[in-house]
Design an enzyme around this catalytic site. Sequence first.
Site, PDB file in Angstrom:
ATOM      1  N   ASN A 269      81.778  57.590  -6.796  1.00  0.00           N
ATOM      2  CA  ASN A 269      82.543  58.446  -7.714  1.00  0.00           C
ATOM      3  C   ASN A 269      81.997  59.873  -7.820  1.00  0.00           C
ATOM      4  O   ASN A 269      82.704  60.777  -8.246  1.00  0.00           O
ATOM      5  CB  ASN A 269      82.608  57.838  -9.127  1.00  0.00           C
ATOM      6  CG  ASN A 269      83.546  56.649  -9.249  1.00  0.00           C
ATOM      7  OD1 ASN A 269      83.387  55.807 -10.133  1.00  0.00           O
ATOM      8  ND2 ASN A 269      84.538  56.571  -8.382  1.00  0.00           N
TER       9      ASN A 269
ATOM     10  N   ASP B 167      89.983  49.715 -13.448  1.00  0.00           N
ATOM     11  CA  ASP B 167      90.663  50.573 -12.471  1.00  0.00           C
ATOM     12  C   ASP B 167      92.051  50.970 -12.975  1.00  0.00           C
ATOM     13  O   ASP B 167      92.684  50.216 -13.709  1.00  0.00           O
ATOM     14  CB  ASP B 167      90.776  49.806 -11.139  1.00  0.00           C
ATOM     15  CG  ASP B 167      91.175  50.722  -9.996  1.00  0.00           C
ATOM     16  OD1 ASP B 167      91.054  51.961 -10.141  1.00  0.00           O
ATOM     17  OD2 ASP B 167      91.625  50.201  -8.962  1.00  0.00           O
TER      18      ASP B 167
HETATM   19  C1  FPP Z   1      88.894  53.987 -12.451  1.00  0.00           C
HETATM   20  O1  FPP Z   1      90.114  54.630 -12.581  1.00  0.00           O
HETATM   21  C2  FPP Z   1      88.023  54.224 -13.567  1.00  0.00           C
HETATM   22  C3  FPP Z   1      86.768  54.766 -13.498  1.00  0.00           C
HETATM   23  C4  FPP Z   1      86.323  55.851 -12.621  1.00  0.00           C
HETATM   24  C5  FPP Z   1      85.730  54.188 -14.345  1.00  0.00           C
HETATM   25  C6  FPP Z   1      86.102  53.901 -15.762  1.00  0.00           C
HETATM   26  C7  FPP Z   1      85.796  55.008 -16.672  1.00  0.00           C
HETATM   27  C8  FPP Z   1      86.231  55.054 -17.948  1.00  0.00           C
HETATM   28  C9  FPP Z   1      87.046  53.992 -18.544  1.00  0.00           C
HETATM   29  C10 FPP Z   1      85.939  56.212 -18.843  1.00  0.00           C
HETATM   30  C11 FPP Z   1      84.520  56.640 -19.055  1.00  0.00           C
HETATM   31  C12 FPP Z   1      83.499  55.568 -19.130  1.00  0.00           C
HETATM   32  C13 FPP Z   1      82.739  55.257 -20.203  1.00  0.00           C
HETATM   33  C14 FPP Z   1      81.759  54.144 -20.113  1.00  0.00           C
HETATM   34  C15 FPP Z   1      82.855  55.922 -21.505  1.00  0.00           C
HETATM   35  P1  FPP Z   1      90.576  55.550 -11.366  1.00  0.00           P
HETATM   36  O2  FPP Z   1      90.328  56.957 -11.773  1.00  0.00           O
HETATM   37  O3  FPP Z   1      89.916  55.110 -10.114  1.00  0.00           O
HETATM   38  O4  FPP Z   1      92.105  55.212 -11.339  1.00  0.00           O
HETATM   39  P2  FPP Z   1      93.102  55.307 -10.084  1.00  0.00           P
HETATM   40  O5  FPP Z   1      92.634  54.282  -9.080  1.00  0.00           O
HETATM   41  O6  FPP Z   1      94.433  54.970 -10.693  1.00  0.00           O
HETATM   42  O7  FPP Z   1      93.029  56.721  -9.570  1.00  0.00           O
END
Ligand code: FPP
Length: 244
Positions: free
Chosen positions: A66, A18
């Site tokens: 998501n 996250d």
């Molecule tokens: C959460 O950050 C992250 C995700 C939605 C999932 C993780 C995805 C990756 C690391 C990249 C792509 C995945 C792969 C397997 C190549 P957020 O966007 O919710 O962060 P925030 O809470 O700060 O908005």
Amino acid sequence: MERLIKERLPRHVAVIMDGNGRWAEKRSLSRIEGHKQGVKAIRDTVETARRLGINVLTLYAFSRENWKRPKREVTALMRLLKEYLKRELQEMLDNDIRLVAMGNLEDLPPDVRKTLRETIHKTRSRNGMILNLAVSYSGRAELLRAVKRICQDNSKGKLRAQEITSEVFSRYLFTNGLPDPDLLIRTSGEFRLSNFLLWQIAYTEIYVTDVLWPDFRKKDFIKALLDYQKRERRFGLTRRQLTG
Ligand code: FPP
């Protein structure tokens, strides 16, 4: 790293990655840049887990919720996933890593699904570590799917109600055959489970760090493992029962 006790490493580590968005916002970059940096953290984490000899690493890459994000962001995440799988295939083969995936994989765009299926197939006989990607995953949906399948097997006469134990139930989950996670790491300081592995984490140790996922590196992973090794896992027993 030398401080880690090899015999007490978790067999299965699950990670809620996250903070990509916040990482980007802090730098006045687009959220997509945060996800791109997040991929670097994934590569580093997979490498560390493999080197340490952890058996299973489960990463929460994309939740079912998501899909409701802005289309541009969803498209970018799908592209990053596909690129990651293509780029890392050789690395997985060289390092004896088997890729598996869990979630509603039918939701994925056909090209991403195809790449995922191919990577799973090509790495199927590797046995150094299992990298389990949760994509379009929802813990509640997984439980409902299990219940529906159990009902079907019950009505076909394959499974009687009195046979439904915890072990049997676990076999109906995506994680069938995998040990339950010993350690769950969540980055970016939120104390939430976000619909992740609701059944499997009944006795899992939880570690929350303020580090945002794109900044998460080997030293942060080791810190989490050292913290885990300090914990006393009692599984509902008393301390005296554990120490005999
Ligand atoms: C959460 O950050 C992250 C995700 C939605 C999932 C993780 C995805 C990756 C690391 C990249 C792509 C995945 C792969 C397997 C190549 P957020 O966007 O919710 O962060 P925030 O809470 O700060 O908005």
